[in-house]
Design an enzyme around this catalytic site. Structure first.
Site, PDB file in Angstrom:
ATOM      1  N   LYS A 171     -23.527  63.933  93.663  1.00  0.00           N
ATOM      2  CA  LYS A 171     -24.185  62.630  93.799  1.00  0.00           C
ATOM      3  C   LYS A 171     -25.680  62.878  93.617  1.00  0.00           C
ATOM      4  O   LYS A 171     -26.373  63.281  94.539  1.00  0.00           O
ATOM      5  CB  LYS A 171     -23.890  62.077  95.205  1.00  0.00           C
ATOM      6  N   GLU A 246     -30.781  71.793 102.967  1.00  0.00           N
ATOM      7  CA  GLU A 246     -32.092  72.220 102.453  1.00  0.00           C
ATOM      8  C   GLU A 246     -33.019  71.034 102.641  1.00  0.00           C
ATOM      9  O   GLU A 246     -32.977  70.084 101.863  1.00  0.00           O
ATOM     10  CB  GLU A 246     -31.999  72.572 100.968  1.00  0.00           C
ATOM     11  N   CYS A 280     -40.477  70.516  97.956  1.00  0.00           N
ATOM     12  CA  CYS A 280     -40.178  70.780  99.374  1.00  0.00           C
ATOM     13  C   CYS A 280     -40.969  71.972  99.871  1.00  0.00           C
ATOM     14  O   CYS A 280     -41.390  72.010 101.016  1.00  0.00           O
ATOM     15  CB  CYS A 280     -38.696  71.009  99.560  1.00  0.00           C
ATOM     16  N   GLU A 379     -44.465  65.859 106.012  1.00  0.00           N
ATOM     17  CA  GLU A 379     -44.518  66.005 104.560  1.00  0.00           C
ATOM     18  C   GLU A 379     -45.142  64.763 103.950  1.00  0.00           C
ATOM     19  O   GLU A 379     -44.664  63.656 104.196  1.00  0.00           O
ATOM     20  CB  GLU A 379     -43.087  66.055 104.026  1.00  0.00           C
TER      21      GLU A 379
HETATM   22  P1  NAD Z   1     -33.550  61.657 100.546  1.00  0.00           P
HETATM   23  O1  NAD Z   1     -33.095  62.377 101.751  1.00  0.00           O
HETATM   24  O2  NAD Z   1     -33.967  60.256 100.671  1.00  0.00           O
HETATM   25  O3  NAD Z   1     -32.425  61.658  99.427  1.00  0.00           O
HETATM   26  C1  NAD Z   1     -31.766  62.853  99.053  1.00  0.00           C
HETATM   27  C2  NAD Z   1     -30.407  62.480  98.522  1.00  0.00           C
HETATM   28  O4  NAD Z   1     -29.645  61.941  99.600  1.00  0.00           O
HETATM   29  C3  NAD Z   1     -30.427  61.411  97.433  1.00  0.00           C
HETATM   30  O5  NAD Z   1     -29.415  61.700  96.484  1.00  0.00           O
HETATM   31  C4  NAD Z   1     -30.074  60.140  98.199  1.00  0.00           C
HETATM   32  O6  NAD Z   1     -29.468  59.151  97.411  1.00  0.00           O
HETATM   33  C5  NAD Z   1     -29.090  60.685  99.225  1.00  0.00           C
HETATM   34  N1  NAD Z   1     -28.945  59.859 100.425  1.00  0.00           N
HETATM   35  C6  NAD Z   1     -29.836  58.984 100.967  1.00  0.00           C
HETATM   36  N2  NAD Z   1     -29.304  58.388 102.064  1.00  0.00           N
HETATM   37  C7  NAD Z   1     -28.060  58.908 102.222  1.00  0.00           C
HETATM   38  C8  NAD Z   1     -27.024  58.707 103.166  1.00  0.00           C
HETATM   39  N3  NAD Z   1     -27.155  57.847 104.176  1.00  0.00           N
HETATM   40  N4  NAD Z   1     -25.891  59.431 103.045  1.00  0.00           N
HETATM   41  C9  NAD Z   1     -25.745  60.313 102.040  1.00  0.00           C
HETATM   42  N5  NAD Z   1     -26.682  60.540 101.093  1.00  0.00           N
HETATM   43  C10 NAD Z   1     -27.832  59.849 101.182  1.00  0.00           C
HETATM   44  O7  NAD Z   1     -34.673  62.591  99.928  1.00  0.00           O
HETATM   45  P2  NAD Z   1     -35.476  62.359  98.604  1.00  0.00           P
HETATM   46  O8  NAD Z   1     -36.475  61.297  98.889  1.00  0.00           O
HETATM   47  O9  NAD Z   1     -34.591  62.189  97.439  1.00  0.00           O
HETATM   48  O10 NAD Z   1     -36.174  63.803  98.435  1.00  0.00           O
HETATM   49  C11 NAD Z   1     -37.296  64.162  99.119  1.00  0.00           C
HETATM   50  C12 NAD Z   1     -36.962  65.000 100.332  1.00  0.00           C
HETATM   51  O11 NAD Z   1     -36.126  66.092  99.973  1.00  0.00           O
HETATM   52  C13 NAD Z   1     -38.193  65.639 100.928  1.00  0.00           C
HETATM   53  O12 NAD Z   1     -38.124  65.564 102.322  1.00  0.00           O
HETATM   54  C14 NAD Z   1     -38.107  67.088 100.462  1.00  0.00           C
HETATM   55  O13 NAD Z   1     -38.790  68.017 101.215  1.00  0.00           O
HETATM   56  C15 NAD Z   1     -36.656  67.319 100.458  1.00  0.00           C
HETATM   57  N6  NAD Z   1     -36.314  68.418  99.540  1.00  0.00           N
HETATM   58  C16 NAD Z   1     -35.951  69.620 100.054  1.00  0.00           C
HETATM   59  C17 NAD Z   1     -35.669  70.685  99.221  1.00  0.00           C
HETATM   60  C18 NAD Z   1     -35.257  72.033  99.771  1.00  0.00           C
HETATM   61  O14 NAD Z   1     -34.714  72.819  99.055  1.00  0.00           O
HETATM   62  N7  NAD Z   1     -35.508  72.333 101.031  1.00  0.00           N
HETATM   63  C19 NAD Z   1     -35.746  70.521  97.846  1.00  0.00           C
HETATM   64  C20 NAD Z   1     -36.122  69.282  97.345  1.00  0.00           C
HETATM   65  C21 NAD Z   1     -36.389  68.221  98.215  1.00  0.00           C
END
Ligand code: NAD
Length: 477
Positions: A171, A246, A280, A379
């Site tokens: 997804k 992650e 991240c 962040e």
């Molecule tokens: P997000 O948590 O909003 O979304 C991540 C994914 O989760 C997306 O595909 C989103 O559609 C899905 N999602 C959202 N709500 C959900 C739910 N209720 N149930 C299941 N899935 C759901 O994050 P984002 O805005 O896409 O990305 C930014 C964040 O990701 C930042 O906090 C960043 O630090 C983190 N990040 C971490 C890493 C790592 O490796 N540690 C890498 C990249 C991004």
């Protein structure tokens, strides 16, 4: 219009609804995605399960490796095409989009080579017994991917899962799906069996939630925000499904007075500017020893002021942020900084060619940020660097560890003994001394401590997370 990709075929969502795809460089829609639902997830999980039982579990590890190697070569052939797709979808400058495509090539290559090197052990036990362990795949793994590095995060997560013998339901983020749908098509072209790799697009709270809840998902790999990570954990706990998380970071770059500043400064800048700070592992806090704080900020400020922001295709230092709400998030942080009278050292420039409708943010260097201010704790996920000074080594450790995160740390010093001490005392999943990897190489295990998550992806270590260990004890007398 983009379709879901299930069992090697493009399929529309049963919802009949679509989501517009926006170009962050001008804020205009240029394509549409399926707004999928639980029924679509169910179809993907069923396809995956059939593939696992009928085909994938029967082919050898070496054959899996060959398929992944073919996919790596295919992605390399299509690297320019994939980079262009990612550039338009995510607003990445050309250099970054290309680097992401090449990282995907490398992930598949690395995990192709690892497939037939993953094995169990024989264990000493009582006389008359032989005991050994098997590393078995979980089965159908679910992968929830964020928008900031779709190809890279897909590569490290899906590459490892497939190599370990799992089949995958993915997804992607609703803000960044296009490259991954194309990669799934390429996988079919090189011979991945129908159902081994499935992509279902849509909103997190709808289709992401359905994926996390599905009884047929045997392991969840989630990369994203701590807030959604908590939700995933809660949902997975209902059925005791293993999860790798992650999550985010507030990673410090710690610069001692004896550091080689010529080497450090370009890396420090890149670590916050890369991908417009939407990384991240961005080095978003700058901790500097008091003796060099003023001259270092002066030098850094000059470079910040010269950084240029513009449309992705112009390939400047920084492209747009992913979406308007992300731009608003960065503005909110900067407005809080203003209210708290946090001094701004310098800000880069948005070029005239940048359309007003795009999501641009000039890189910003702030100084004397109080350790408990949200700019030093949360962040931003934008090109904003928060600088503060420290007195000595103990103070540097105290500041470095003073957030709820622990993903990556950069330490800059020529003192060898201090390098070891600092590496030990800083709480994070990765430590870079006199360099900074913003996540590090494909070979290096990556993941966090504290609210940055748990479990490791990347490197060989990831394969342990994508398998479960079975112990077999035979009594033969
Ligand atoms: P997000 O948590 O909003 O979304 C991540 C994914 O989760 C997306 O595909 C989103 O559609 C899905 N999602 C959202 N709500 C959900 C739910 N209720 N149930 C299941 N899935 C759901 O994050 P984002 O805005 O896409 O990305 C930014 C964040 O990701 C930042 O906090 C960043 O630090 C983190 N990040 C971490 C890493 C790592 O490796 N540690 C890498 C990249 C991004």
């Amino acid at each position: 219009m983009q379709l879901n990709y299930i069992a090697n075929a493009g399929v529309p969502s049963s919802s009949g609804h679509l989501i517009p795809v926006i170009d962050p460089s001008d804020g205009k829609p240029f394509d549409e995605l399926q707004r999928s639902n639980a029924q679509d997830i169910d179809a993907a999980v069923q396809a995956a399960r059939q593939c696992l039982d009928a085909v994938w579990s029967k082919i050898s590890a070496a054959e899996r490796g060959r398929l992944l190697m073919k996919l790596s070569a295919k992605v390399a052939e299509h690297a320019d095409e994939l980079a262009l797709i990612e550039q338009r979808d995510c607003g990445k400058p050309t250099k970054q989009a290309r680097a992401d495509a090449l990282a995907l090539v490398r992930y598949f290559e690395f995990y192709a080579g690892a497939c037939d090197k993953l094995h169990g052990e024989t264990l000493p036990y009582q006389d008359g017994y032989s005991v050994f362990t098997w590393r078995e795949p979980h089965g159908v793994t679910g992968h929830i991917i964020p928008w900031n590095y779709p190809m890279q995060i897909f590569g490290r997560s899906v590459g490892g899962a497939l190599a370990a013998g799992n089949v995958c339901v993915v997804k992607p983020s609703e803000d960044a799906c296009l490259s991954l749908i194309r990669v799934a098509q390429l996988a079919a072209e090189v011979g991945f069996p129908p159902g081994a790799l499935n992509i279902v697009t849509g909103y997190g709270h709808e289709v992401g939630d359905a994926l996390a809840r599905h009884e047929g998902i045997d392991h969840i790999s989630f990369t994203g925000s701590p807030k959604v990570g908590t939700l995933i954990q809660q949902v997975a706990a209902e059925r005791h499904c293993p999860v790798t998380l992650e999550l985010g970071g507030k990673s410090p770059q710690i610069i001692f007075a004896d550091a080689d500043l010529d080497a450090a400064l370009p890396v420090v800048i890149n670590a916050i500017v890369q991908n417009a700070g939407q990384t991240c592992s961005a080095g978003s806090r700058l901790l500097v020893e008091q003796a060099i704080y003023e001259p270092l900020l002066e030098r850094l400020g000059k470079t910040f002021a010269n950084l240029r922001v513009g449309p992705a295709a112009m390939d400047l230092d920084i492209g747009p942020l992913i979406r308007q709400s992300q731009q608003q998030r960065v503005w909110d942080f900067l407005s809080d900084a203003h209210v708290a009278s946090i001094p701004m050292v310098a800000q880069g420039q948005i070029v005239d060619e940048a359309p007003d409708t795009g999501y641009y943010q000039a890189p910003t260097l702030l100084r004397d940020v109080p350790v408990m201010h949200r700019l030093a704790q949360e962040e931003v996920f934008g090109p904003v660097l928060a600088a503060m000074s420290f007195r000595d080594e103990d103070h540097a450790v105290e500041l470095a560890n003073a957030t709820r995160f622990g993903l990556v740390a950069g330490i800059w010093t020529r003192d060898g003994a201090r390098q070891f001490r600092m590496a030990k005392r800083v709480k994070s999943g990765q430590v870079f001394i006199n360099n900074y990897g913003a996540g590090g190489g494909v070979e290096l295990p990556f993941g966090g401590v504290k609210s940055s998550g748990y479990g490791r992806e990347k490197g060989f270590e990831a394969l342990y997370g994508f398998t479960t260990l079975k112990t077999v004890a035979i009594r033969h007398g």
